[in-house]
Design a protein around this motif. Structure first.
Motif, mmCIF file in Angstrom:
data_model
loop_
_atom_site.group_PDB
_atom_site.id
_atom_site.type_symbol
_atom_site.label_atom_id
_atom_site.label_comp_id
_atom_site.label_asym_id
_atom_site.label_seq_id
_atom_site.Cartn_x
_atom_site.Cartn_y
_atom_site.Cartn_z
ATOM 1 N N ARG A 11 0.633 -1.531 0.020
ATOM 2 C CA ARG A 11 -0.137 0.020 0.049
ATOM 3 C C ARG A 11 1.114 1.139 -0.080
ATOM 4 N N THR A 12 1.491 1.649 -1.018
ATOM 5 C CA THR A 12 1.554 2.988 -0.894
ATOM 6 C C THR A 12 0.683 4.197 -1.458
ATOM 7 N N MET A 13 0.005 4.598 -1.832
ATOM 8 C CA MET A 13 -1.252 5.307 -2.755
ATOM 9 C C MET A 13 -1.716 5.714 -1.941
ATOM 10 N N GLY A 14 -1.499 7.593 -1.573
ATOM 11 C CA GLY A 14 -2.354 8.339 0.005
ATOM 12 C C GLY A 14 -3.355 8.450 -0.797
ATOM 13 N N LEU A 15 -3.777 10.052 -0.058
ATOM 14 C CA LEU A 15 -4.389 10.648 -0.631
ATOM 15 C C LEU A 15 -4.759 11.241 -1.697
ATOM 16 N N TRP A 16 -3.248 11.821 -2.095
ATOM 17 C CA TRP A 16 -3.443 12.484 -3.898
ATOM 18 C C TRP A 16 -3.055 11.682 -4.177
ATOM 19 N N GLY A 17 -2.537 10.425 -4.135
ATOM 20 C CA GLY A 17 -2.316 9.547 -5.099
ATOM 21 C C GLY A 17 -3.736 9.389 -5.693
#
Length: 484
Positions: A11-17
């Motif tokens: 899991r590498t994706m944040g909100l902006w991602g």
């Protein structure tokens, strides 16, 4: 380090991602390219603006509907797990149909179309010499192949590199559309006094088409420009804090795009006449920039920026599409399923799935004849896209009525999926009555979907053992998965 238990990907994706994946997939070339063809179809500037506004509403309604699905079944793989849960019989038929259509035509067709636009804009910025003009089609396709190859390389060796590159290009895209919007507003307020003001005799609704099939084709093109609102579902398992970030990313992404699209189209109509817009084909934004800032900026700088935008969308779609290929492999739907379902032990990416997507995309770049590959692929992919959206959202209503007492983490207003379903039915039927290239492209899409029937019988019905849906869509499961 948090790993998605289903896909095995970190899991590498944040909100902006997540937001940039949606914005990056949506803002590709449609807003820069499709305005002329939409206006030609509906006939008047007023109706064209209504089409772009309707596209934004449709993206909102579809995004809200997919939020309910994503929070109910927080898995990567697009609609595959949703369809598997919604439709119990025939077993795995609709999830197979989704994978078959998306893997072989929709995602690969989008990637091929966007790569082709890279070639179109590069040859627009740097016109071919007289000796090369007879080979313009193959020069464009050659550039598209190079672009697609670079996209594959960026995605294949690092998920972080792919997502960060997408985020950077997304910022550039937002800046580009803002530039168009601000330039048009400045022009309307009296800036650029040396530039001739356009004349549109007869009013904004003069010449409006009364042919329903024209509107079906126009919505296809507008929907292509807005498509991408569902792409987060392909990578939900890689999103950090999905309970908070899924609705924020979808709502934020669609809001950004809709606002910018409406502003950009108003700018086009402020600076160019309806006749000029209709004649621009795939280079509308470049012609707009040429009108206000001169040929060098329009033909060189703006064209190269749009090229980068198309490349970024191709990157985002390829990133998400590979997760669908991987999910299809996990379910045994694909040849070499075991390999396609694997995460590369060194790179941590679905390398084999990316390679498969890359190779099919190359075929769709090279095989269609003529220089109108982009417009043909837009029409050909439009038909299965909307059939699949319709099936998925009918499935959402099936679960609603089958399990009315289920506590849901998010419950969309029922009008939202109903509007998308009604639009999907309209877009699935009308192209067959229009004739010409639109009907031919729809027949290609329909032919592919029909060919899924014998493939399903042989691959799933006869060979695969019976299985229950992999994910129980329970509140307890969803909360556990979303908190991981």
């Amino acid at each position: 380090m948090t790993i998605d238990p289903e896909s095995g990907i970190e899991r590498t994706m944040g909100l902006w991602g997540g937001t940039s994946l949606i914005v990056g997939c949506i803002v590709g070339t449609g807003i820069f390219s499709n305005g002329g063809s939409v206006l030609t179809l509906v006939g008047s500037p007023g109706m064209a603006m209504f089409m772009w506004l309707f596209g934004g509403v449709l993206a909102y309604f579809g995004g809200f509907s997919y939020t309910e699905w994503s929070l109910m079944i927080p898995e990567s793989g697009g609609d595959t797990p949703y369809l598997e849960y919604a439709y119990k019989s025939p077993r795995q038929f609709f999830s197979f149909l989704y994978c078959f259509g998306r893997v072989l035509l929709v995602h690969t067709g989008y990637s091929a179309a966007l790569s082709t636009v890279v070639g179109i804009y590069l040859t627009y910025a740097f016109p071919l010499s007289d000796s090369l003009k007879p080979y313009a089609e193959w020069v464009t396709k050659g550039i598209a192949v190079v672009a697609m190859t670079l996209v594959f390389l960026l995605c294949a060796f690092s998920n972080k590199v792919a997502t960060k590159t997408t985020s950077i290009i997304t910022i550039l895209k937002i800046g580009m559309v803002l530039f168009v919007a601000v330039s048009g507003a400045a022009f309307a307020l009296g800036a650029f006094p040396s530039v001739k003001r356009p004349v549109n005799p007869g009013g904004v609704f003069a010449g409006t088409s009364t042919n329903p099939s024209d509107y079906a084709s126009a919505i296809f093109k507008v929907a292509f420009a807005y498509d991408g609102w569902s792409m987060l579902s392909t990578s939900v398992g890689e999103l950090k804090d999905p309970l908070r970030n899924i609705p924020r990313a979808i709502i934020g992404g669609v809001t950004i795009v809709t606002t910018l699209y409406i502003a950009a189209n108003l700018s086009y109509f402020a600076a160019l006449s309806a006749i000029e817009i209709k004649s621009t084909e795939a280079v509308l934004a470049a012609e707009f920039a040429s009108r206000l800032y001169g040929d060098f900026f329009g033909r060189k700088v703006m064209a190269l920026l749009i090229l980068v935008s198309a490349f970024g969308s191709c990157l985002g779609i390829t990133f998400g599409a590979s997760r669908v290929v991987m999910e299809a492999g996990r379910r045994g739907f694909m040849p070499f399923s075991h390999h396609l379902a694997q995460v590369h032990p060194r790179f941590g990416t679905p390398f084999a799935a990316l390679l498969f997507h890359y190779l099919i995309s190359l075929v769709l770049i090279v095989v269609p004849p003529g220089q109108d590959t982009f417009f043909f692929l837009v029409d050909a992919t439009g038909w299965p896209v909307w059939v699949l959206y319709t099936i998925t959202l009918v499935g959402l209503l099936v679960v609603r009525f089958r399990e009315p007492a289920k506590d849901r983490l998010f419950k969309v207003w029922i009008v939202c999926p109903l509007v998308v379903i009604a639009t999907g039915i309209f877009l699935s039927v009308l192209p067959f009555f229009k004739g010409g290239s639109t009907t031919y492209a729809a027949l290609v899409g329909a032919g592919l979907m029909i060919s899924a029937l014998p493939a399903y019988y042989w691959i799933v019905y006869r060979r695969l053992p019976k299985r229950e849906p992999a994910i129980p869509a329970s509140e307890e499961y969803a909360k556990k998965a979303l908190s991981s």
